[in-house]
Scaffold this active site. Sequence first.
Site, PDB file in Angstrom:
ATOM      1  N   ASN A  31    -105.647   4.436  77.160  1.00 17.55           N
ATOM      2  CA  ASN A  31    -105.115   5.793  77.153  1.00 17.55           C
ATOM      3  C   ASN A  31    -104.071   5.943  76.051  1.00 17.55           C
ATOM      4  OD1 ASN A  31    -104.049   4.322  79.739  1.00 17.55           O
ATOM      5  ND2 ASN A  31    -102.451   5.848  79.414  1.00 17.55           N
ATOM      6  N   ASP A  32    -102.865   6.335  76.326  1.00 14.68           N
ATOM      7  CA  ASP A  32    -101.925   6.843  75.332  1.00 14.68           C
ATOM      8  C   ASP A  32    -101.787   5.994  74.071  1.00 14.68           C
ATOM      9  OD1 ASP A  32    -101.476   8.058  77.744  1.00 14.68           O
ATOM     10  OD2 ASP A  32     -99.304   7.964  77.642  1.00 14.68           O
TER      11      ASP A  32
END
Length: 611
Positions: free
Chosen positions: A69-70
């Site tokens: 993710n991020d």
Amino acid sequence: MRALAGARLLAWSWLAVLLLPVVVQLAGASHVVYEEEKLAVEAAAVPPSIVHPLLRTGYHFQPPKNWINDPNAPFYYKGWYHFFYQYNPKGAVWGNIVWAHSVSRDLINWMALEPAIKPSIPSDKYGCWSGSATTMPDGTPVIMYTGIDRPNTNYQVQNVAYPRNKSDPLLREWVKPSYNPVIVPEGGINATQFRDPTTAWRATAGGDGHWRLLIGSVRTTTTTGATAPPRGVAYVYRSRDFRRWTRVRRPLHSAATGMWECPDFYPVSSDEDGRRRRVGLETSVPSGARVKHVLKNSLDLRRYDYYTVGTYDRDAERYVPDDPAGDDDGERRLRYDYGNFYASKTFYDPAKRRRILWGWANESDTAADDVAKGWAGIQAIPRTVWLDPSGKQLLQWPVEEVEALRGKAVTLKNRVIKPGQHVEVTGIQTAQADVEVSFEVSPSALAGAERLDPALADDAERLCGVKRADVKGGVGPFGLWVLASANLKERTAVFFRVFKAAAGSSNNKPVVLMCTDPTKSSLNPNLYRPTFAGFVDTDISNGKISLRSLIDRSVVESFGAGGKTCILSRVYPSLAIGNNARLYVFNNGKADVRVSRLTAWEMKKPLMNGA
């Protein structure tokens, strides 16, 4: 950023990802085994097209397997671009998060290193969440990130990490000082909503010598302690030594939007260098007559990235948006990307004097699909960002290095697309392609545009849902069908549609909608296929508008009007895979559309983390 911030609340297919960690925390190890076994059973029934290797992206960033993710803490050091990201080394759903680490000479070809940060000290024992990097005056990068230091509570503190060996250009090892955590949630801050420190800045002249950074949070009480609607908050902390930090009395800014995740704050300009390239600014550059600041937040409630352009007053320690309505006014707020794009992070690239934007794109299939594939999540192509000469918004464009992947090309020139007509672009393989096209509509034809419904005038996404690619209009819809099958049963539309201003509008300028419509992108009924759309702030009175689409097997990343409006969409065709994918130009309006020039390139596959 908290563990699951990227999951779309309306996407049932991502709900399994949201529920799994909750089950883990509340029910213990036996339930974890049950959920893993359940997903494994469901994965066995996944359609073969989902796990087709040619649906794994070719030139968008991702590791060989598992969940990501991020984007975290990108920076440039001794000739290398460093990129970190939230990563599960044990599977394709969220969990066991560490900071994975990759390096590149050109932002396109990547080499994976060992994870840089993983739970190892009391203040991050239960999680190493998102953060940023700051370059010290001697050139040393320092990372600050959110740690979870208590089980089952998501109690959030901020930690720092330094390179073990500054002479190693790859910075393979990172150490965490014994004085961590350096910031804790005191003074009435909600300790479970206190995360994602930004890159720090410091006055380069005439300042107090303090470093400053922001941490995202939410406030649900007034200064008197009364309950209030949740306000997103960017708290300011300052320090002389990057070890002892003090919170500034008032937040830099806040708005009635709910929790602010992954804040970002940086200066921008529309200036050019001698080669007419847009100049990026280092974070510590002060505001001035030619400099604005951007405050961006990833909105926890909506799962989109919003930003405002405004002025930073260093003395008052306050940020004031140029358009105050841009804070609270729902769908009229500016976004980096009007599609599947979240938890973004920028950095200043001193090698080419530019600011570069990274953003995460989640999946549109189910958690069981991801388990079957063995991977989930990609990063968008890095984008150069700069201030539009109008000063009202940012412009974005894929970094120039991606053009090195262009191979065989085909071109169309001065081709008129009649109402109801579509024309195939042949001669290259288009499942992995870069397409640039310039459209022209006769200015006189703009008089035949539809009148914009006032009820939809401020909601581009709803407007696109009503006026889809197959709904015939006046001027448009016209654009591209990408990842299309030969029989057109599958196709993803990226298009423009022009409207007359809504009745009673104070501005009579034609309204331009840009939309990605994946509702017919696959025969698989289990995919999340929303329409994505944004308005394009452009003057189309001359009838001209451009589009660029980066097509990469299961992602379509598009840039309208030179980067004024951007839309990324995840799609999983079941027929239009590999050599079976086709590309068309289409026109479903009543006016002729001229393709003044279209060039499409096959895109080569770069080195991608060993995959």
